[in-house]
Design an enzyme around this catalytic site. Structure first.
Site, PDB file in Angstrom:
ATOM      1  N   ARG A  24       2.377  -9.430   0.415  1.00 14.73           N
ATOM      2  CA  ARG A  24       2.727  -8.441  -0.607  1.00 14.73           C
ATOM      3  C   ARG A  24       3.686  -7.370  -0.122  1.00 14.73           C
ATOM      4  O   ARG A  24       4.237  -6.613  -0.900  1.00 14.73           O
ATOM      5  CB  ARG A  24       1.442  -7.796  -1.166  1.00 14.73           C
ATOM      6  CG  ARG A  24       0.653  -7.024  -0.152  1.00 14.73           C
ATOM      7  CD  ARG A  24      -0.763  -6.745  -0.618  1.00 14.73           C
ATOM      8  NE  ARG A  24      -0.900  -5.454  -1.264  1.00 14.73           N
ATOM      9  CZ  ARG A  24      -2.065  -4.862  -1.488  1.00 14.73           C
ATOM     10  NH1 ARG A  24      -3.191  -5.459  -1.141  1.00 14.73           N
ATOM     11  NH2 ARG A  24      -2.132  -3.692  -2.060  1.00 14.73           N
ATOM     12  N   ARG A  35     -14.697   2.969  -2.354  1.00 12.14           N
ATOM     13  CA  ARG A  35     -14.549   1.745  -1.559  1.00 12.14           C
ATOM     14  C   ARG A  35     -14.629   2.118  -0.080  1.00 12.14           C
ATOM     15  O   ARG A  35     -13.970   3.065   0.363  1.00 12.14           O
ATOM     16  CB  ARG A  35     -13.199   1.082  -1.857  1.00 12.14           C
ATOM     17  CG  ARG A  35     -12.985  -0.136  -0.975  1.00 12.14           C
ATOM     18  CD  ARG A  35     -11.764  -0.894  -1.344  1.00 12.14           C
ATOM     19  NE  ARG A  35     -10.548  -0.209  -0.943  1.00 12.14           N
ATOM     20  CZ  ARG A  35      -9.332  -0.692  -1.186  1.00 12.14           C
ATOM     21  NH1 ARG A  35      -9.181  -1.822  -1.844  1.00 12.14           N
ATOM     22  NH2 ARG A  35      -8.263  -0.039  -0.792  1.00 12.14           N
ATOM     23  N   CYS A  43      -9.182  -4.304 -10.438  1.00  8.61           N
ATOM     24  CA  CYS A  43      -8.657  -3.014  -9.974  1.00  8.61           C
ATOM     25  C   CYS A  43      -7.328  -3.180  -9.247  1.00  8.61           C
ATOM     26  O   CYS A  43      -6.819  -2.240  -8.661  1.00  8.61           O
ATOM     27  CB  CYS A  43      -9.671  -2.277  -9.107  1.00  8.61           C
ATOM     28  SG  CYS A  43     -10.041  -3.138  -7.587  1.00  8.61           S
ATOM     29  N   ASN A  83      -4.143  -7.601  -6.140  1.00 11.52           N
ATOM     30  CA  ASN A  83      -3.002  -7.424  -5.231  1.00 11.52           C
ATOM     31  C   ASN A  83      -3.152  -8.352  -4.029  1.00 11.52           C
ATOM     32  O   ASN A  83      -2.243  -9.083  -3.658  1.00 11.52           O
ATOM     33  CB  ASN A  83      -2.901  -5.978  -4.732  1.00 11.52           C
ATOM     34  CG  ASN A  83      -2.862  -4.978  -5.862  1.00 11.52           C
ATOM     35  OD1 ASN A  83      -2.483  -5.320  -6.967  1.00 11.52           O
ATOM     36  ND2 ASN A  83      -3.262  -3.741  -5.591  1.00 11.52           N
ATOM     37  N   ASP A  84      -4.342  -8.289  -3.435  1.00  8.99           N
ATOM     38  CA  ASP A  84      -4.565  -9.160  -2.282  1.00  8.99           C
ATOM     39  C   ASP A  84      -4.836 -10.589  -2.708  1.00  8.99           C
ATOM     40  O   ASP A  84      -4.371 -11.530  -2.054  1.00  8.99           O
ATOM     41  CB  ASP A  84      -5.724  -8.629  -1.426  1.00  8.99           C
ATOM     42  CG  ASP A  84      -5.241  -7.563  -0.470  1.00  8.99           C
ATOM     43  OD1 ASP A  84      -4.187  -7.780   0.149  1.00  8.99           O
ATOM     44  OD2 ASP A  84      -5.890  -6.508  -0.358  1.00  8.99           O
ATOM     45  N   HIS A 127       0.825  -1.216   0.000  1.00  9.79           N
ATOM     46  CA  HIS A 127       0.000   0.000   0.000  1.00  9.79           C
ATOM     47  C   HIS A 127       0.854   1.259   0.000  1.00  9.79           C
ATOM     48  O   HIS A 127       0.471   2.283  -0.541  1.00  9.79           O
ATOM     49  CB  HIS A 127      -0.963  -0.016   1.187  1.00  9.79           C
ATOM     50  CG  HIS A 127      -2.062  -1.012   0.997  1.00  9.79           C
ATOM     51  ND1 HIS A 127      -2.159  -2.150   1.736  1.00  9.79           N
ATOM     52  CD2 HIS A 127      -3.070  -1.043   0.107  1.00  9.79           C
ATOM     53  CE1 HIS A 127      -3.204  -2.845   1.319  1.00  9.79           C
ATOM     54  NE2 HIS A 127      -3.773  -2.200   0.337  1.00  9.79           N
ATOM     55  N   ARG A 146      -9.716   4.701  -2.897  1.00  9.07           N
ATOM     56  CA  ARG A 146      -9.326   4.111  -1.612  1.00  9.07           C
ATOM     57  C   ARG A 146      -9.607   5.133  -0.502  1.00  9.07           C
ATOM     58  O   ARG A 146      -8.712   5.875  -0.097  1.00  9.07           O
ATOM     59  CB  ARG A 146      -7.837   3.731  -1.640  1.00  9.07           C
ATOM     60  CG  ARG A 146      -7.491   2.574  -2.587  1.00  9.07           C
ATOM     61  CD  ARG A 146      -6.003   2.266  -2.537  1.00  9.07           C
ATOM     62  NE  ARG A 146      -5.666   0.992  -3.121  1.00  9.07           N
ATOM     63  CZ  ARG A 146      -5.212   0.826  -4.373  1.00  9.07           C
ATOM     64  NH1 ARG A 146      -5.038   1.866  -5.158  1.00  9.07           N
ATOM     65  NH2 ARG A 146      -4.915  -0.382  -4.820  1.00  9.07           N
ATOM     66  N   GLU A 148     -10.996 -10.557  -3.299  1.00  9.77           N
ATOM     67  CA  GLU A 148      -9.558 -10.499  -3.014  1.00  9.77           C
ATOM     68  C   GLU A 148      -9.114 -11.713  -2.212  1.00  9.77           C
ATOM     69  O   GLU A 148      -7.944 -11.846  -1.879  1.00  9.77           O
ATOM     70  CB  GLU A 148      -9.235  -9.257  -2.171  1.00  9.77           C
ATOM     71  CG  GLU A 148      -9.896  -8.004  -2.629  1.00  9.77           C
ATOM     72  CD  GLU A 148      -9.579  -6.805  -1.758  1.00  9.77           C
ATOM     73  OE1 GLU A 148      -8.504  -6.232  -1.932  1.00  9.77           O
ATOM     74  OE2 GLU A 148     -10.420  -6.428  -0.922  1.00  9.77           O
TER      75      GLU A 148
END
Ligand code: PEP
Ligand code: MG
Length: 579
Positions: free
Chosen positions: A470, A337, A507, A459-460, A194, A301, A436
């Site tokens: 990550r 989100r 995304c 990503n997750d 992040h 975000r 995710e």
């Protein structure tokens, strides 16, 4: 200080070029100046220390009370531990004795005493001992900020500061950005951490220089070249001038290229339209251009609003914020989100519980549903901002159907209370979820029935499918979003969404990866939502793609489990078509 020129090779995790002066932040080093104190002022210095300790204790009690309200029993233990540390009578007696004998300022003596005390504990491999170091440093940070009159929080950095630090949290990036830092060199953090994402969305270059960061002196001239992952320490005057020119060319170029993109959304060579959207986190330099080009926001975000404020902003602040974004992009849609907090997204000095496995812990929708007051406030603000009918809500980290039902119930309650008060909102506001987590991917057919859209957070998803954190550079080679297991899951989710007639987007950072883009489009992903700085390259790739061809290749690629097979076959097929 050495003024030797040196070049460090690192990895760029956020693009761009900056020139500036280094500001080295050492962990546990509070950068406290040593000041000689005349005998007549010693007692004033001791009084100042006592006030700082009292203020810290009051703050900790307040945080303990709020933690008890929001999160219950286990969390307050952290504050109990920190309160014991803050009020350690013997330790303070010793610090005061040293202030008198050394005749030095309280902040210096206190900080040195803390560092002497934690040095042996830091060597321990025991989890509790390491947690104790974290607690002691947290308390010391508070005491020292009071000793400096809170100066450290509001202090501006000199212009063109490049922060050099072993670790950086997403919150640090936001804080340093507010202090006008222009770039970063770090030793830890993955490309999809992040911290990297927020830096990219704010267009702040970051270089990961694992061991190299240690050789950067404080306050030296530095060039950070995020285009090739290079840091130049004490560059020559010629280099400085050359990079100044390169920076000028690069900076506005990205925005100019977005402005000049041909009509959007882009279309493949055989006429198939692909949705393009932007991932945003905080107001950034690309927003106006994206809005003018009517590029929708596929992922906002919102948790960065919390990180930037260091606390949950009230309803009015959130409403102003969401409403400004919605108005700017209207009629293009904006997917807000809900707060995705926990794991590596925590405010500094927050009262969040320490967890042994935060990636598997109280994050995303899990914490949000438990903090229903926080969630309801956010929902009210989002609903109020939805009057232009272009706002959508997205829930992070869904792993079970029950989480969607609980969130829906809260949304209905908030809508009802708004209606009763005559406050306007979009009654048909769409609700979507992020996929995710493997459990969500495997049950996507079921989940899709209770939502309006799905967005795949690769990503997750990658970290959970491959069990590779990550943010952990040691497993970076295992963290591969193009792994067949991840691709299989994406395909499953796309098919499940379409079977249920709802749109599906990606995304995660994979959506901006030009190698992955043909594959995602071939799988049937409707929209790719990415960091603004990836849009131009992705559009260029899309225009070259033959959708029909790619679609035929996706099945064999996924079943053969090899992306290189796809690339080979893609080129074979292209060649055979030419022949
Ligand atoms: C993801 O996980 O892919 C995602 C988009 O969410 P974030 O990166 O904010 O966790
Ligand atoms: Mg995520």
């Amino acid at each position: 200080m050495s003024s030797k020129r040196q070049v460090i090779q690192g990895v760029s995790i956020s693009n761009g070029i900056v020139l500036g002066v280094s500001h080295v932040v050492l962990p546990g080093d509070f950068h406290v100046a040593e000041i000689a104190i005349p005998a007549s002022l010693i007692s004033t210095e001791i009084d100042t220390l006592e006030i700082a300790i009292e203020t810290t204790i009051e703050e900790l009690y307040a945080m303990r009370r709020s933690a008890l309200r929001k999160a219950g029993g286990p969390v307050v233990k952290i504050f109990d531990a920190q309160l014991l540390i803050a009020g350690d009578y013997e330790f303070l007696k010793d610090v005061k004795k040293q202030i008198r004998s050394l005749r030095r300022n309280a902040a210096f003596v206190y900080s040195k005493a803390v560092q002497d005390a934690i040095a042996p504990i830091k060597l321990s491999s025991d989890h509790y001992m390491r947690q104790m170091v974290v607690d002691i440093e947290a308390v010391a940070g508070k005491v020292l900020s009071h000793l400096s009159g809170g100066e450290t929080k509001s202090k501006k950095l000199p212009p063109n500061t490049i922060v050099v630090s072993k670790v950086l949290t997403p919150n640090d990036v936001v804080t340093y950005r507010d202090l006008k830092a222009v770039g970063f060199v770090v030793a830890e953090g993955g490309t999809d951490s992040h911290m990297a994402l927020i830096a990219r969305s704010l267009i702040l270059p970051v270089i990961l220089a694992e061991e190299g960061w240690k050789s950067i002196p404080n306050k030296c001239r530095l060039i950070v070249d995020g285009t090739i992952g290079e840091v130049i320490i004490n560059p020559t005057d010629e280099e400085w001038t050359k990079y100044q020119r390169r920076r000028k060319r690069l900076g506005p170029a990205l925005l100019k290229r977005i402005r000049e993109l041909s009509p959007l959304p882009p279309v493949t060579a055989d006429g198939y339209e692909v949705g393009i959207a932007a991932n945003l986190s905080l107001p950034g330099p690309a927003d106006d251009i994206l809005a003018a080009r009517q590029i929708p926001v596929g992922l906002y975000r919102t948790e960065f609003l919390y990180l930037a404020h260091n606390e949950f902003p009230d309803e009015e602040t959130q409403y102003q914020y969401y409403s400004t974004i919605a108005e700017k992009f209207a009629p293009a849609s904006v997917i807000l989100r809900a707060f995705d907090l926990g794991y590596d997204k925590l405010a500094v000095q927050s009262d969040w519980p320490a967890e042994d496995n935060p990636a598997l812990g109280w994050r995303g929708i899990r914490s949000l549903l438990d903090m229903s007051a926080v969630f309801k406030t956010q929902l009210r603000a989002i609903l109020r901002a939805s009057v232009r009918h272009n706002v959508k809500i997205m829930l992070p980290m869904i792993s079970d159907l029950s989480e969607i039902s609980r969130a829906r119930k809260l949304i209905s309650r908030v809508k009802l209370s708004l209606r009763r008060k005559g406050i306007k909102y979009d009654p048909n506001i769409e609700l979507g979820i992020m996929i995710e987590v493997p459990s969500a991917a495997l049950t996507a057919d079921n989940l899709a029935k209770s939502v309006d859209f799905i967005s795949i957070g690769t990503n997750d998803l990658t970290q959970y499918v491959l069990a590779a954190d990550r943010t952990n550079r040691r497993v970076v080679s295992l963290y591969n979003p193009l792994h067949p297991a991840v691709l299989n899951m994406i395909k499953m989710v796309v098919d499940a969404s379409h079977r249920n007639r709802i749109p599906v987007s990606v995304c995660g950072e994979l959506a901006g990866d030009t190698v992955a883009v043909p594959l995602l489009i071939g799988m049937g992903v409707d929209t790719l939502s990415m960091s603004p700085n990836r849009i131009v390259d992705v559009c260029r790739v899309i225009k070259k793609i033959d959708f029909g061809l790619i679609q035929r290749l996706v099945g064999p690629v996924i079943s053969s489990g090899s992306l290189s097979t796809m690339m080979d076959r893609l080129y074979d097929m292209k060649d055979s078509q030419k022949r």
